[in-house]
Design an enzyme around this catalytic site. Structure first.
Site, PDB file in Angstrom:
ATOM      1  N   ARG A 110      -3.209   4.702  -2.240  1.00  0.00           N
ATOM      2  CA  ARG A 110      -3.075   3.357  -1.673  1.00  0.00           C
ATOM      3  C   ARG A 110      -2.737   2.288  -2.720  1.00  0.00           C
ATOM      4  NH1 ARG A 110      -5.711  -0.138   2.394  1.00  0.00           N
ATOM      5  NH2 ARG A 110      -6.702  -1.942   1.433  1.00  0.00           N
ATOM      6  N   ARG A 129       0.803   4.484   0.511  1.00  0.00           N
ATOM      7  CA  ARG A 129       0.899   5.560   1.513  1.00  0.00           C
ATOM      8  C   ARG A 129       1.460   5.118   2.852  1.00  0.00           C
ATOM      9  NH1 ARG A 129      -5.647   5.881   1.793  1.00  0.00           N
ATOM     10  NH2 ARG A 129      -6.023   3.874   2.793  1.00  0.00           N
ATOM     11  N   GLU A 130       1.694   3.818   3.025  1.00  0.00           N
ATOM     12  CA  GLU A 130       2.120   3.292   4.328  1.00  0.00           C
ATOM     13  C   GLU A 130       3.642   3.333   4.413  1.00  0.00           C
ATOM     14  OE1 GLU A 130       0.022  -0.489   4.440  1.00  0.00           O
ATOM     15  OE2 GLU A 130      -1.904   0.517   4.180  1.00  0.00           O
ATOM     16  N   ASN A 183      -3.549  -5.726  -2.411  1.00  0.00           N
ATOM     17  CA  ASN A 183      -3.872  -6.640  -1.305  1.00  0.00           C
ATOM     18  C   ASN A 183      -5.324  -7.142  -1.360  1.00  0.00           C
ATOM     19  OD1 ASN A 183      -2.573  -8.045   0.764  1.00  0.00           O
ATOM     20  ND2 ASN A 183      -3.540  -6.756   2.341  1.00  0.00           N
ATOM     21  N   ARG A 184      -5.932  -7.012  -2.512  1.00  0.00           N
ATOM     22  CA  ARG A 184      -7.208  -7.681  -2.820  1.00  0.00           C
ATOM     23  C   ARG A 184      -7.091  -8.493  -4.095  1.00  0.00           C
ATOM     24  NH1 ARG A 184      -7.322  -5.747   1.356  1.00  0.00           N
ATOM     25  NH2 ARG A 184      -8.852  -4.356   2.356  1.00  0.00           N
ATOM     26  N   GLU A 206       0.611  -4.671  11.101  1.00  0.00           N
ATOM     27  CA  GLU A 206       0.262  -3.259  10.957  1.00  0.00           C
ATOM     28  C   GLU A 206       1.095  -2.481  11.964  1.00  0.00           C
ATOM     29  OE1 GLU A 206      -1.967  -2.014   8.777  1.00  0.00           O
ATOM     30  OE2 GLU A 206      -3.260  -3.714   8.232  1.00  0.00           O
ATOM     31  N   HIS A 252       0.854  -1.187   0.000  1.00  0.00           N
ATOM     32  CA  HIS A 252       0.000   0.000   0.000  1.00  0.00           C
ATOM     33  C   HIS A 252       0.892   1.241   0.000  1.00  0.00           C
ATOM     34  CE1 HIS A 252      -3.443  -2.588   1.709  1.00  0.00           C
ATOM     35  NE2 HIS A 252      -3.601  -2.404   0.399  1.00  0.00           N
ATOM     36  N   HIS A 256       2.503  -3.489   6.929  1.00  0.00           N
ATOM     37  CA  HIS A 256       1.565  -2.424   6.599  1.00  0.00           C
ATOM     38  C   HIS A 256       1.576  -1.388   7.725  1.00  0.00           C
ATOM     39  CE1 HIS A 256      -1.087  -4.449   3.427  1.00  0.00           C
ATOM     40  NE2 HIS A 256      -0.324  -5.455   3.814  1.00  0.00           N
ATOM     41  N   SER A 257       0.754  -0.366   7.555  1.00  0.00           N
ATOM     42  CA  SER A 257       0.377   0.504   8.659  1.00  0.00           C
ATOM     43  C   SER A 257      -1.037   0.989   8.392  1.00  0.00           C
ATOM     44  CB  SER A 257       1.332   1.703   8.784  1.00  0.00           C
ATOM     45  OG  SER A 257       1.142   2.633   7.735  1.00  0.00           O
ATOM     46  N   TYR A 258      -1.793   1.433   9.408  1.00  0.00           N
ATOM     47  CA  TYR A 258      -1.335   1.565  10.744  1.00  0.00           C
ATOM     48  C   TYR A 258      -2.315   0.831  11.660  1.00  0.00           C
ATOM     49  CZ  TYR A 258      -4.984   5.137  10.703  1.00  0.00           C
ATOM     50  OH  TYR A 258      -6.183   5.785  10.561  1.00  0.00           O
TER      51      TYR A 258
HETATM   52  O1  0X9 Z   1      -6.968  -3.949   4.371  1.00  0.00           O
HETATM   53  C1  0X9 Z   1      -5.801  -4.348   4.245  1.00  0.00           C
HETATM   54  O2  0X9 Z   1      -5.334  -4.729   3.177  1.00  0.00           O
HETATM   55  C2  0X9 Z   1      -4.891  -4.379   5.473  1.00  0.00           C
HETATM   56  N1  0X9 Z   1      -5.071  -3.199   6.290  1.00  0.00           N
HETATM   57  S1  0X9 Z   1      -4.570  -1.737   5.707  1.00  0.00           S
HETATM   58  O3  0X9 Z   1      -5.095  -0.694   6.584  1.00  0.00           O
HETATM   59  N2  0X9 Z   1      -2.976  -1.640   5.791  1.00  0.00           N
HETATM   60  O4  0X9 Z   1      -4.990  -1.598   4.350  1.00  0.00           O
HETATM   61  C3  0X9 Z   1      -5.207  -5.610   6.301  1.00  0.00           C
HETATM   62  C4  0X9 Z   1      -5.066  -6.912   5.568  1.00  0.00           C
HETATM   63  C5  0X9 Z   1      -5.278  -8.112   6.445  1.00  0.00           C
HETATM   64  N3  0X9 Z   1      -5.303  -9.340   5.687  1.00  0.00           N
HETATM   65  C6  0X9 Z   1      -6.410  -9.785   5.054  1.00  0.00           C
HETATM   66  N4  0X9 Z   1      -7.576  -9.287   5.243  1.00  0.00           N
HETATM   67  N5  0X9 Z   1      -6.253 -10.823   4.244  1.00  0.00           N
HETATM   68 ZN    ZN Z   2      -1.884  -1.688   4.089  1.00  0.00          ZN
END
Ligand code: 0X9
Ligand code: ZN
Length: 298
Positions: free
Chosen positions: A116, A68-69, A133-134, A261, A66, A186-188
């Site tokens: 992001r 911005r982290e 991360n999706r 995080e 991500h 990651h953060s935060y």
């Molecule tokens: O939402 C995310 O991708 C992560 N938090 S963030 O605020 N850094 O964006 C958490 C991801 C946790 N892992 C999964 N949900 N698989």
């Molecule tokens: Zn993140």
């Protein structure tokens, strides 16, 4: 290549210059591999730290998925520095990708500090980017994802549609390393999260992940003073599918998968001042050390 310090946040070229410096300076210990390119064509550089011990357990560490982290790549490069400077008794191989999303990271320095996603262009003006991360292929497109490219959690057109996530998948497919852990910074929020993230379910060995996670939290507190909350990702934070952590946990033999995080809990959020880099990175390093020990007995 060149050295690095941790009193300011560094741009991508600086981080890459540091990785190259390490490979030039410590050729028996460090090597840099470009595992693919981002959607705008930037290299995805992985640093391997290994003293060549046969059949060593291997740990994957990444940051900056991500954009911005910023504390994530900063902490990951600090961890690199420690591992290289203390490599005499190294029994583990590390594969470290400090910036999964180089285009987005660059964009946060030049255009939008709070960006992001990656920088895939939409077919029309206004919106762009996939949440990397999706975009991973385990339970892709489920809870906590969007089909709308304008949204911050847009999962992409299909699993691994993005060159950044695809490069990581491909790297694991061809690597012969003996991966036992996958750590993504990651953060935060100050959380140590273990799978699953896609839904309120637990992997069969969650007791082990919880135990090592709590040990890591204790070590982090000791290292820098912060309290980290340990738990299942979907219950502790929120359900979100297509994360790299869930995909990694679903790989055979890869046991210790965590999303960490880093600081803080919201006072500065993504805009954590640079004076907190070193103390946060020390906490991150403490977690890596605990997980490294756990991997030796898997
Ligand atoms: O939402 C995310 O991708 C992560 N938090 S963030 O605020 N850094 O964006 C958490 C991801 C946790 N892992 C999964 N949900 N698989
Ligand atoms: Zn993140």
């Amino acid at each position: 290549g060149h050295r690095m310090e941790w009193t300011t946040y560094h741009q991508l070229a600086d981080i890459y210059g540091y990785l190259d410096f390490l490979a030039e300076t410590y050729p028996d210990l460090c090597s840099v591999q470009t595992i693919g390119h981002s959607i705008e064509g930037r290299p995805l550089k992985v640093l391997r730290i290994s003293n060549g011990k046969l059949n060593a357990p291997a740990i994957w560490i990444d940051g900056g998925i991500h954009a911005r982290e910023w504390i994530s790549p900063a902490s990951v490069t600090y961890i690199i520095e420690y591992l290289v400077e203390n490599s005499e008794r190294l029994e583990t191989d590390y594969y470290i990708l400090p910036v999964v999303n180089p285009d987005g990271y660059d964009y946060t320095f030049t255009v939008d500090r709070l960006w992001r996603k990656n920088r895939r262009k939409a077919g029309y003006a206004g919106c762009s980017g996939v949440d990397l991360n999706r975009n991973f292929g385990y339970k892709w497109g489920g809870k906590g994802t969007s089909k709308d490219i304008c949204k911050d959690t847009y999962a992409g057109s299909k699993p691994f549609s993005e060159p950044e996530s695809d490069a990581i998948r491909n790297f694991f497919e061809i690597s012969s390393a003996n991966f036992k852990a996958f750590l993504t910074f990651h953060s935060y929020g100050q959380y140590i999260l273990y799978p699953w993230g896609y839904d309120n379910r637990l992997p069969p060995d969650y007791v082990d992940l919880d135990k090592v996670g709590r040990e890591a939290a204790t070590a982090m507190k000791k290292a820098g003073g912060s309290v980290y909350t340990v738990g299942n990702s979907a219950t502790t934070l929120y359900p979100a599918s297509g994360g790299s952590d869930d995909w990694a946990k679903a790989l055979p033999k890869l046991k210790y998968t965590y999303t960490i995080e880093l600081r803080d809990t919201g006072k500065y959020g993504f805009l954590l001042p640079a004076r907190f880099i070193i103390v946060t990175a020390k906490e991150a390093l403490a977690a890596v050390q605990i997980i490294t020990e756990a991997c030796k007995t898997v």
